[in-house]
Design an enzyme around this catalytic site. Structure first.
Site, mmCIF file in Angstrom:
data_model
loop_
_atom_site.group_PDB
_atom_site.id
_atom_site.type_symbol
_atom_site.label_atom_id
_atom_site.label_comp_id
_atom_site.label_asym_id
_atom_site.label_seq_id
_atom_site.Cartn_x
_atom_site.Cartn_y
_atom_site.Cartn_z
ATOM 1 N NE ARG A 108 1.888 -24.074 -3.467
ATOM 2 C CZ ARG A 108 3.013 -23.553 -3.966
ATOM 3 N NH1 ARG A 108 3.098 -22.275 -4.266
ATOM 4 N NH2 ARG A 108 4.050 -24.327 -4.178
ATOM 5 C CG HIS A 153 8.284 -22.353 -1.104
ATOM 6 N ND1 HIS A 153 7.033 -22.245 -1.663
ATOM 7 C CD2 HIS A 153 9.033 -21.411 -1.736
ATOM 8 C CE1 HIS A 153 7.013 -21.280 -2.568
ATOM 9 N NE2 HIS A 153 8.232 -20.756 -2.629
ATOM 10 C CD GLU A 198 8.965 -21.819 -9.034
ATOM 11 O OE1 GLU A 198 10.120 -21.392 -9.076
ATOM 12 O OE2 GLU A 198 7.972 -21.166 -9.395
ATOM 13 C CG ASN A 340 4.709 -22.713 -8.968
ATOM 14 O OD1 ASN A 340 3.631 -23.223 -8.669
ATOM 15 N ND2 ASN A 340 5.674 -22.535 -8.097
ATOM 16 C CE1 TYR A 342 4.448 -15.422 -10.281
ATOM 17 C CE2 TYR A 342 5.494 -17.572 -10.502
ATOM 18 C CZ TYR A 342 4.860 -16.623 -9.715
ATOM 19 O OH TYR A 342 4.644 -16.860 -8.400
ATOM 20 C CD GLU A 410 4.736 -19.882 -6.573
ATOM 21 O OE1 GLU A 410 5.369 -19.075 -7.279
ATOM 22 O OE2 GLU A 410 5.239 -20.528 -5.640
#
Ligand code: NOJ
Length: 512
Positions: A108, A153, A198, A340, A342, A410
């Site tokens: 990606r 991005h 995002e 995404n 985390y 992500e």
């Protein structure tokens, strides 16, 4: 990613938050895979501004990050920029080898808008940009790896920022023209597209001082920006269906980000409601209009921002309205959902019903905290809570449907600047999160791929080079930007090859 907390507090919790929440997420079906299914894909990701460098080479013009890092260096923790960064532009062949070494199925990456179209408009194409990305794609394909392109991005052409950036509704059509050219140039070989990376980060942080272009008008520009992105996404998807789908047969999604949230006090109804509402205000901001059955903004978001806007004497809600046609165009404009993710936070209501000044954070009206018992990383808010990803996947299944294919676009570990190549903490994080993804699949979640963020240490936006997310270490002090595999690169290779997490695996060398 960034904390959107209204206030920040740490909590030493006596509740077992995750255990309590897990009981809410009942599996809908069960497989018993001990390894990821054959068709499951693993990959790694990068982005143009963070990796390429060559900021003004061969016709590339400045984007908002070039502009702001050059003009407001104090905004970046170590006053750095990505003029050279990993020098990925000049080290393409070497980097594709590093990717191939991991044995991944997909790669990606994002394309730099101003490398391809220096004016921002598609009136002028930069041949060097086209040459460069053709080469990326061809080299990747030659290794039998699937290229996945992110169209945006975060690196908006500065020329378009001069027109107001994403707050200007005209940018929707300008983006669609850009996307059209990307499909025409690369769509014969590229079959997986992400429109925006995002989107909520783009719009929140542009207006709250955290990200380029560092604007004010928080809570106003924020939603104008989101509105343009959603319209641009919907139109791009429809354009592809009309013009390219039949011949190119690719798929399109958006990469939405969210942390997982637990109520601060699991037995408090108010805290549980805060979690529910914040998911609508944050993740739902972009996901509800595209992925829900009804489309449009989530009613929770609509009600809250309309109410606060009225109380603040605005004649119109700060959250714009779609036309009926737009709602239709945006609803269902996906082939997959990019996710995404985390970390995890605890939530409680901030209790400020009508804040005096508009801001996204005060509209959201929550207090974020984290449990002191959760394991820390190099970034204070990126704590390690592997179960969070599984609960999130079930939330998505239950809220929007288990049928939606999810690509984890992500997930990765934030190493401190001092991290060396024996990155056992990253390995622990990766093993933990990937194992939870497998469990979610066994419980009925439709996850089709997992992309580790990121291939190599790179420019981490406002944190400059003070954080390291990479599987490969980069020596930013050497002119050569020497890359060295970390221990985690070998562990990830083993996961990719065996499709299994093995906590006892102790790598010495890459397997050839
Ligand atoms: C969000 C972004 O997409 C990526 O560019 C960034 O480096 C990581 N997450 C880590 O913050």
């Amino acid at each position: 990613m960034m904390i959107t907390a209204y206030f920040w507090l740490f909590t030493l919790s006596f509740y077992c938050h995750l255990f309590v929440t897990s009981s809410r997420h009942k599996p809908i079906s069960t497989h018993n895979y001990s390894a990821f299914p054959d068709e499951f894909k693993f990959g790694v990701g990068t982005s143009a501004y963070q990796n390429e460098g060559a900021w003004n080479t061969s016709g590339k013009s400045p984007n908002i990050w070039d502009f702001s890092t050059h003009n407001q260096p104090e905004k970046i923790l170590d006053r750095s920029n990505a003029d050279i960064t990993c020098d990925g532009y000049n080290k393409l062949e070497e980097d594709i080898e590093l990717i191939a070494q991991l044995k991944v199925h997909c790669y990606r990456f994002s394309v730099s808008w101003t490398r391809l179209f220096p004016m921002g408009y598609v009136t002028t194409v930069n041949p060097d940009g086209v040459r460069y990305y053709n080469k990326v794609i061809d080299l990747v394909l030659a290794k039998n790896i699937t290229p996945m392109i992110t169209m945006y991005h975060w690196d908006l052409p500065q020329s378009l920022q001069n027109l107001g950036g994403w707050a200007n509704p005209k940018l929707a059509n300008i983006f669609v023209e850009y996307a059209d050219r990307l499909f025409a140039l690369f769509g014969d070989r590229v079959k997986v597209w992400t429109t925006f990376n995002e989107p909520s980060h783009i719009c929140k942080n542009a207006y709250n001082g955290f990200s380029a272009p560092y604007l004010s008008e928080d809570g106003i520009g924020t939603y104008l920006c989101g509105h343009t992105l959603l319209r641009a996404h919907g139109k791009t998807y429809r354009l592809y269906q009309r013009k390219y789908k039949k011949t190119q047969g690719g798929s399109i999604g958006i990469a939405a980000e969210t942390d997982w949230y637990e109520p601060l006090n699991a037995s408090s109804v108010a805290d549980r409601r805060s979690v529910r509402d914040y998911m609508e205000m944050n993740f739902g901001w972009f996901v509800h209009p595209i992925y829900s059955k009804t489309g449009d903004y989530s009613p929770v978001m609509r009600k809250r921002i309309d109410f606060v806007s009225r109380a603040q004497n605005f004649t119109h809600s700060r959250l714009p309205r779609f036309t009926k046609q737009e709602i239709k165009e945006i609803r269902g404009s996906y082939d997959y959902l990019g996710l995404n993710h985390y970390t995890t936070f605890l939530l409680t209501a901030a209790g400020q019903n009508v804040p005096a000044t508009p801001s996204y954070a005060s509209d959201a009206n929550v207090l974020l905290s984290q449990d002191r018992l959760w394991e820390l990383t190099g970034w204070e808010n990126f704590v390690v809570v592997p179960e969070g990803i599984r609960y999130l996947l079930h939330y998505i299944g239950q809220r929007y449907g288990y049928d939606i294919p999810i690509s984890i676009t992500e997930n990765g570990y934030a190493g401190a600047a001092s991290e060396d190549i024996n990155d056992d903490n990253r390995i622990k994080y990766m093993n933990g999160y990937i194992q939870q993804v497998l469990q979610a699949i066994n419980e009925g979640s439709n996850v089709v791929s997992y992309i580790y963020w990121t291939l190599m240490d790179n420019f981490e936006w406002s944190r400059g080079y003070t954080l390291k997310f990479g599987l490969y270490h980069v020596d930013f002090l050497s002119a050569n930007r020497t890359r060295t595999p970390k221990k985690s690169a070998k562990v990830f290779q083993n996961i990719v090859v065996t499709k299994q997490v093995d906590n006892t695996f102790d790598p010495v060398e890459f397997v050839h």
